[in-house]
Design a protein around this motif. Structure first.
Motif, PDB file in Angstrom:
ATOM      1  N   TRP A 185       0.810  -1.217   0.000  1.00 42.72           N
ATOM      2  CA  TRP A 185       0.000   0.000   0.000  1.00 42.72           C
ATOM      3  C   TRP A 185       0.845   1.270   0.000  1.00 42.72           C
ATOM      4  CZ3 TRP A 185      -4.566  -0.739  -1.826  1.00 42.72           C
ATOM      5  CH2 TRP A 185      -5.104  -2.013  -1.737  1.00 42.72           C
ATOM      6  N   VAL A 186       1.959   1.266   0.691  1.00 42.73           N
ATOM      7  CA  VAL A 186       2.844   2.435   0.618  1.00 42.73           C
ATOM      8  C   VAL A 186       3.378   2.606  -0.802  1.00 42.73           C
ATOM      9  CG1 VAL A 186       5.026   3.430   1.428  1.00 42.73           C
ATOM     10  CG2 VAL A 186       3.401   2.478   3.085  1.00 42.73           C
ATOM     11  N   PRO A 187       3.911   1.544  -1.439  1.00 37.65           N
ATOM     12  CA  PRO A 187       4.359   1.726  -2.832  1.00 37.65           C
ATOM     13  C   PRO A 187       3.223   2.114  -3.782  1.00 37.65           C
ATOM     14  CG  PRO A 187       5.309  -0.269  -1.914  1.00 37.65           C
ATOM     15  CD  PRO A 187       4.291   0.226  -0.924  1.00 37.65           C
ATOM     16  N   TYR A 188       2.026   1.607  -3.525  1.00 37.21           N
ATOM     17  CA  TYR A 188       0.902   1.941  -4.405  1.00 37.21           C
ATOM     18  C   TYR A 188       0.566   3.427  -4.317  1.00 37.21           C
ATOM     19  CZ  TYR A 188      -3.841   2.002  -6.351  1.00 37.21           C
ATOM     20  OH  TYR A 188      -4.964   2.290  -7.093  1.00 37.21           O
ATOM     21  N   PHE A 189       0.504   3.963  -3.104  1.00 32.57           N
ATOM     22  CA  PHE A 189       0.106   5.363  -2.949  1.00 32.57           C
ATOM     23  C   PHE A 189       1.265   6.347  -3.063  1.00 32.57           C
ATOM     24  CE2 PHE A 189      -3.583   3.356  -0.854  1.00 32.57           C
ATOM     25  CZ  PHE A 189      -4.581   3.948  -1.620  1.00 32.57           C
ATOM     26  N   ARG A 190       2.456   5.951  -2.626  1.00 30.22           N
ATOM     27  CA  ARG A 190       3.575   6.893  -2.586  1.00 30.22           C
ATOM     28  C   ARG A 190       4.640   6.617  -3.625  1.00 30.22           C
ATOM     29  NH1 ARG A 190       5.321   8.927   2.976  1.00 30.22           N
ATOM     30  NH2 ARG A 190       5.358  10.805   1.746  1.00 30.22           N
ATOM     31  N   GLY A 191       4.564   5.456  -4.272  1.00 35.80           N
ATOM     32  CA  GLY A 191       5.574   5.109  -5.258  1.00 35.80           C
ATOM     33  C   GLY A 191       6.712   4.322  -4.634  1.00 35.80           C
ATOM     34  N   ALA A 192       7.579   3.833  -5.487  1.00 38.01           N
ATOM     35  CA  ALA A 192       8.725   3.035  -5.049  1.00 38.01           C
ATOM     36  C   ALA A 192       9.889   3.330  -5.981  1.00 38.01           C
ATOM     37  CB  ALA A 192       8.372   1.548  -5.084  1.00 38.01           C
ATOM     38  N   ASP A 193      11.068   2.909  -5.551  1.00 32.40           N
ATOM     39  CA  ASP A 193      12.228   3.106  -6.409  1.00 32.40           C
ATOM     40  C   ASP A 193      12.110   2.191  -7.637  1.00 32.40           C
ATOM     41  OD1 ASP A 193      13.722   0.493  -5.888  1.00 32.40           O
ATOM     42  OD2 ASP A 193      13.595   1.310  -3.854  1.00 32.40           O
ATOM     43  N   GLU A 194      12.890   2.485  -8.641  1.00 30.25           N
ATOM     44  CA  GLU A 194      12.807   1.753  -9.909  1.00 30.25           C
ATOM     45  C   GLU A 194      13.081   0.263  -9.735  1.00 30.25           C
ATOM     46  OE1 GLU A 194      11.686   0.940 -13.490  1.00 30.25           O
ATOM     47  OE2 GLU A 194      11.570   2.996 -12.748  1.00 30.25           O
ATOM     48  N   LYS A 195      14.029  -0.084  -8.878  1.00 30.93           N
ATOM     49  CA  LYS A 195      14.367  -1.488  -8.641  1.00 30.93           C
ATOM     50  C   LYS A 195      13.152  -2.246  -8.082  1.00 30.93           C
ATOM     51  CE  LYS A 195      17.544  -4.406  -6.034  1.00 30.93           C
ATOM     52  NZ  LYS A 195      18.637  -4.440  -5.063  1.00 30.93           N
ATOM     53  N   THR A 196      12.461  -1.659  -7.124  1.00 28.66           N
ATOM     54  CA  THR A 196      11.278  -2.295  -6.531  1.00 28.66           C
ATOM     55  C   THR A 196      10.158  -2.402  -7.554  1.00 28.66           C
ATOM     56  OG1 THR A 196      11.873  -1.441  -4.349  1.00 28.66           O
ATOM     57  CG2 THR A 196       9.570  -2.120  -4.668  1.00 28.66           C
ATOM     58  N   MET A 197       9.946  -1.349  -8.321  1.00 27.52           N
ATOM     59  CA  MET A 197       8.887  -1.393  -9.333  1.00 27.52           C
ATOM     60  C   MET A 197       9.158  -2.493 -10.358  1.00 27.52           C
ATOM     61  SD  MET A 197       7.666   2.592  -9.832  1.00 27.52           S
ATOM     62  CE  MET A 197       9.064   3.063 -10.789  1.00 27.52           C
ATOM     63  N   GLU A 198      10.400  -2.629 -10.778  1.00 33.86           N
ATOM     64  CA  GLU A 198      10.755  -3.665 -11.748  1.00 33.86           C
ATOM     65  C   GLU A 198      10.586  -5.063 -11.148  1.00 33.86           C
ATOM     66  OE1 GLU A 198      11.683  -5.385 -15.299  1.00 33.86           O
ATOM     67  OE2 GLU A 198      11.169  -3.301 -14.858  1.00 33.86           O
ATOM     68  N   LEU A 199      10.953  -5.224  -9.894  1.00 38.63           N
ATOM     69  CA  LEU A 199      10.791  -6.494  -9.194  1.00 38.63           C
ATOM     70  C   LEU A 199       9.313  -6.906  -9.161  1.00 38.63           C
ATOM     71  CD1 LEU A 199      12.466  -8.558  -7.385  1.00 38.63           C
ATOM     72  CD2 LEU A 199      11.610  -7.218  -5.459  1.00 38.63           C
ATOM     73  N   TYR A 200       8.439  -5.993  -8.784  1.00 35.02           N
ATOM     74  CA  TYR A 200       7.001  -6.293  -8.722  1.00 35.02           C
ATOM     75  C   TYR A 200       6.450  -6.590 -10.111  1.00 35.02           C
ATOM     76  CZ  TYR A 200       6.369  -5.035  -3.795  1.00 35.02           C
ATOM     77  OH  TYR A 200       6.415  -5.009  -2.432  1.00 35.02           O
ATOM     78  N   ARG A 201       6.894  -5.823 -11.106  1.00 35.87           N
ATOM     79  CA  ARG A 201       6.429  -6.065 -12.487  1.00 35.87           C
ATOM     80  C   ARG A 201       6.767  -7.477 -12.933  1.00 35.87           C
ATOM     81  NH1 ARG A 201       7.293  -0.423 -13.580  1.00 35.87           N
ATOM     82  NH2 ARG A 201       9.531  -0.708 -13.855  1.00 35.87           N
ATOM     83  N   LYS A 202       7.978  -7.917 -12.652  1.00 35.44           N
ATOM     84  CA  LYS A 202       8.401  -9.261 -13.064  1.00 35.44           C
ATOM     85  C   LYS A 202       7.646 -10.354 -12.308  1.00 35.44           C
ATOM     86  CE  LYS A 202      13.151  -8.165 -14.396  1.00 35.44           C
ATOM     87  NZ  LYS A 202      14.574  -8.341 -14.023  1.00 35.44           N
ATOM     88  N   MET A 203       7.482 -10.174 -11.006  1.00 39.49           N
ATOM     89  CA  MET A 203       6.872 -11.236 -10.197  1.00 39.49           C
ATOM     90  C   MET A 203       5.371 -11.370 -10.436  1.00 39.49           C
ATOM     91  SD  MET A 203       8.845 -11.224  -6.512  1.00 39.49           S
ATOM     92  CE  MET A 203       8.218  -9.667  -5.952  1.00 39.49           C
ATOM     93  N   TYR A 204       4.697 -10.256 -10.666  1.00 42.88           N
ATOM     94  CA  TYR A 204       3.227 -10.296 -10.693  1.00 42.88           C
ATOM     95  C   TYR A 204       2.622  -9.960 -12.046  1.00 42.88           C
ATOM     96  CZ  TYR A 204       4.265 -10.691  -5.827  1.00 42.88           C
ATOM     97  OH  TYR A 204       4.783 -11.129  -4.630  1.00 42.88           O
ATOM     98  N   ALA A 205       3.426  -9.984 -13.101  1.00 37.89           N
ATOM     99  CA  ALA A 205       2.914  -9.749 -14.452  1.00 37.89           C
ATOM    100  C   ALA A 205       1.870 -10.811 -14.788  1.00 37.89           C
ATOM    101  CB  ALA A 205       4.055  -9.789 -15.465  1.00 37.89           C
ATOM    102  N   GLY A 206       0.790 -10.370 -15.376  1.00 38.46           N
ATOM    103  CA  GLY A 206      -0.243 -11.301 -15.828  1.00 38.46           C
ATOM    104  C   GLY A 206      -1.229 -11.732 -14.758  1.00 38.46           C
ATOM    105  N   THR A 207      -1.118 -11.172 -13.542  1.00 40.91           N
ATOM    106  CA  THR A 207      -2.094 -11.519 -12.501  1.00 40.91           C
ATOM    107  C   THR A 207      -3.251 -10.529 -12.552  1.00 40.91           C
ATOM    108  OG1 THR A 207      -0.889 -10.245 -10.820  1.00 40.91           O
ATOM    109  CG2 THR A 207      -0.381 -12.605 -10.992  1.00 40.91           C
TER     110      THR A 207
END
Length: 154
Positions: free
Chosen positions: A93-115
């Motif tokens: 929820w913190v990353p959703y509302f406040r954003g995250a660094d590029e490394k974290t965003m890329e990590l989430y994109r890779k892990m949860y793509a297609g869900t």
């Protein structure tokens, strides 16, 4: 009634926390992607830690079902449930509302793509998929129930 509901739900929470990143259920959880992104050592370490913390809560729930609960058990449940809620807030929820660094965003994109996604996009911010939103609701319900059991309101 509250004790039985809590027992069932804390067992569900303990199990889903441990296994969800290992499973591959298209649209819901893509364990292969998570393993490929994190690597086996991090997956195993995360699983062991999660299983240990949740396992204690589950063991207490099963051992003290329909029995008087020592104060330390009620305290453990409350703190464990609060810890999982705070973890969900910090991870999602913190990353959703406040954003995250590029490394974290890329990590989430890779892990949860297609869900399955139900939250509206907020720029490139990571957002909890439907499965994690269901988990977070479960965590909050268990926290409330643990609090009720601890305070003896039931």
């Amino acid at each position: 009634m509250i004790q039985s509901l809590f027992t069932v739900l804390i067992v569900v929470q303990g199990v889903v926390n441990v296994v969800h990143d290992w499973l591959h259920i298209p649209g819901w959880t893509h364990g292969r992607q998570v393993r490929a992104t994190l690597g086996m050592p991090k997956m195993v370490a995360g699983t062991v830690i999660t299983a240990a913390l949740g396992g204690v809560a589950v063991a207490f729930a099963l051992c003290y079902w329909h029995k008087p609960k020592p104060l330390f058990v009620l305290i453990y449940w409350s703190f464990y449930c609060a810890f999982t809620v705070m973890g969900a807030i910090a991870a999602w929820w913190v990353p959703y509302f406040r954003g995250a660094d590029e490394k974290t965003m890329e990590l989430y994109r890779k892990m949860y793509a297609g869900t399955y996604q139900v939250l509206p996009a907020r720029g490139d911010n990571p957002r909890a998929n439907l499965l994690h939103i269901c988990f977070h609701a479960l965590f909050v319900v268990n926290l409330v129930l643990a609090g009720i059991l601890w305070t003896g309101v039931s």
